[in-house]
Motif scaffolding. Sequence first.
Motif, short mmCIF file in Angstrom:
data_model
loop_
_atom_site.label_atom_id
_atom_site.label_comp_id
_atom_site.label_asym_id
_atom_site.label_seq_id
_atom_site.Cartn_x
_atom_site.Cartn_y
_atom_site.Cartn_z
N ASN A 98 0.82 -1.21 0.00
CA ASN A 98 0.00 0.00 0.00
C ASN A 98 0.85 1.26 0.00
O ASN A 98 0.53 2.23 -0.68
N GLU A 99 1.92 1.21 0.78
CA GLU A 99 2.75 2.40 0.90
C GLU A 99 3.60 2.63 -0.34
O GLU A 99 3.74 3.76 -0.80
N PHE A 100 4.19 1.56 -0.89
CA PHE A 100 5.20 1.74 -1.94
C PHE A 100 4.76 1.24 -3.31
O PHE A 100 5.48 1.41 -4.29
N GLN A 101 3.63 0.58 -3.41
CA GLN A 101 3.11 0.09 -4.69
C GLN A 101 4.00 -0.96 -5.36
O GLN A 101 3.96 -1.14 -6.58
N ILE A 102 4.82 -1.64 -4.55
CA ILE A 102 5.55 -2.81 -5.05
C ILE A 102 5.59 -3.87 -3.95
O ILE A 102 5.50 -3.53 -2.76
N ALA A 103 5.76 -5.11 -4.37
CA ALA A 103 6.06 -6.17 -3.41
C ALA A 103 7.58 -6.19 -3.24
O ALA A 103 8.30 -6.18 -4.23
N PRO A 104 8.07 -6.18 -2.00
CA PRO A 104 9.52 -6.07 -1.81
C PRO A 104 10.26 -7.34 -2.18
O PRO A 104 9.72 -8.44 -2.05
N ALA A 105 11.52 -7.20 -2.60
CA ALA A 105 12.41 -8.35 -2.75
C ALA A 105 12.63 -8.95 -1.36
O ALA A 105 12.51 -8.25 -0.36
N VAL A 106 12.97 -10.24 -1.31
CA VAL A 106 13.04 -10.93 -0.01
C VAL A 106 14.04 -10.27 0.94
O VAL A 106 13.77 -10.11 2.13
N ARG A 107 15.16 -9.83 0.41
CA ARG A 107 16.18 -9.17 1.24
C ARG A 107 15.62 -7.91 1.89
O ARG A 107 15.86 -7.62 3.06
N VAL A 108 14.84 -7.17 1.10
CA VAL A 108 14.26 -5.92 1.58
C VAL A 108 13.16 -6.21 2.61
O VAL A 108 13.05 -5.53 3.63
N LEU A 109 12.39 -7.25 2.32
CA LEU A 109 11.33 -7.66 3.24
C LEU A 109 11.91 -8.04 4.60
O LEU A 109 11.43 -7.60 5.66
N THR A 110 12.97 -8.86 4.57
CA THR A 110 13.59 -9.33 5.81
C THR A 110 14.06 -8.15 6.66
O THR A 110 13.81 -8.08 7.86
N LYS A 111 14.72 -7.22 6.00
CA LYS A 111 15.25 -6.05 6.71
C LYS A 111 14.11 -5.20 7.29
O LYS A 111 14.17 -4.76 8.43
N ALA A 112 13.06 -5.00 6.47
CA ALA A 112 11.95 -4.15 6.92
C ALA A 112 11.20 -4.80 8.08
O ALA A 112 10.78 -4.12 9.02
N ILE A 113 11.05 -6.12 8.03
CA ILE A 113 10.38 -6.81 9.13
C ILE A 113 11.23 -6.72 10.40
O ILE A 113 10.71 -6.50 11.50
N GLY A 114 12.54 -6.86 10.24
CA GLY A 114 13.44 -6.72 11.38
C GLY A 114 13.28 -5.37 12.05
O GLY A 114 13.26 -5.26 13.28
N LYS A 115 13.14 -4.35 11.24
CA LYS A 115 12.99 -2.99 11.75
C LYS A 115 11.70 -2.86 12.55
O LYS A 115 11.65 -2.22 13.58
#
Lengths: 101, 134, 110
Positions: free
Chosen positions: C56-73
């Motif tokens: 919703n915020e960025f209009q893309i599904a994140p790459a797995v590396r980006v997802l992992t980092k964002a979830i960690g945050k």
Amino acid sequence: MLHIVNKSPFENTALASCLRVASKGGDNALLLIEDGVYAITKNSDAGKAVQAVMGGIKVYALMPDVEARGMQDRVLEGISMVDYAGFVDLVIEHNNVQSWL
Amino acid sequence: MSEAAGDFDDEDGSGTIKKFMFLNRKAPYGTVYALEGLEVVLITAAFDQDVSMVFMDDGVYQLVKGQNTKAIAMKNFSPTYRALDGYDIEKLYVERDSLEMRGLSEDDLLVPVEVLSSAEMQVLMSDQDVVIAF
Amino acid sequence: MAIEINGKTYDTDEEGYLTDLSQWDEDVAKVLAAEEKVEMTDNHWEVINFLREYYNEFQIAPAVRVLTKAIGKKLGPDKGNNKYLYELFPYGPAKQACKIGGLPKPTGCI
């Protein structure tokens, strides 16, 4: 006559050619659509060129294209916004239409 | 350019980091270049390269705040530029002349950028290993 | 292709991703999860909801590396790591969770 320009004035000469011809007289209106709407940005080079002919040519812009590009708060004063229905009305009102592709 | 000797951190060279610049010069919706370019950048981010993005000419329109594409039934991909930071793409540059000609300033843009003069742009470009234009 | 649940039709592409994101609901998520042989728990829903918010915020599904980092945050390091996410979604957190969450295939997923 209704002139339609759909290209950015910064990478195509369509607007410049259209203004050069249409400003020479007659009953002319200009409708800007798609990337052509960038021409009516306040304080821009193209905006100045449009402003210079607005005494003789009525200038319209297609609102959906202006909003898509985020330019709605940066538009020159004196430009008339139309929606798709207004686009159709303009075409009907004028006895001929030229698209400057 | 003297990149041949340096930058290798393993024997087969697969760890080589090169400087990639993506040069964006097209407005967002009139053609498909801007969206395609953005997707290529996001994919490239997976390869751990030194990526920068430059916005010049009509490319600066890609970053304009307040885009709303509902009425033209196209995808508004401008929020995706805000995701670049999460992809570790932090180097975004905009040429000052391109903004000024278009009546725009840094405040009109939706992400933090560094605004460069043409002379600074020249230096930045010359420093790249690869420049890919969209 | 399409999935039918309780008389409602959901259109999918040839890989099983929903083609109309706005059609997504928990019913179709459960069916998509079952097709992926994923049994949904609160931890699964947490990742799915996170992904949908990201989209919703960025209009893309994140790459797995980006997802992992964002979830960690957002959810802490014990969740922002590959082991945790691959345990939840063994065939790839970005790919599988995006499918279940009704999002397009992640950009950068080759």
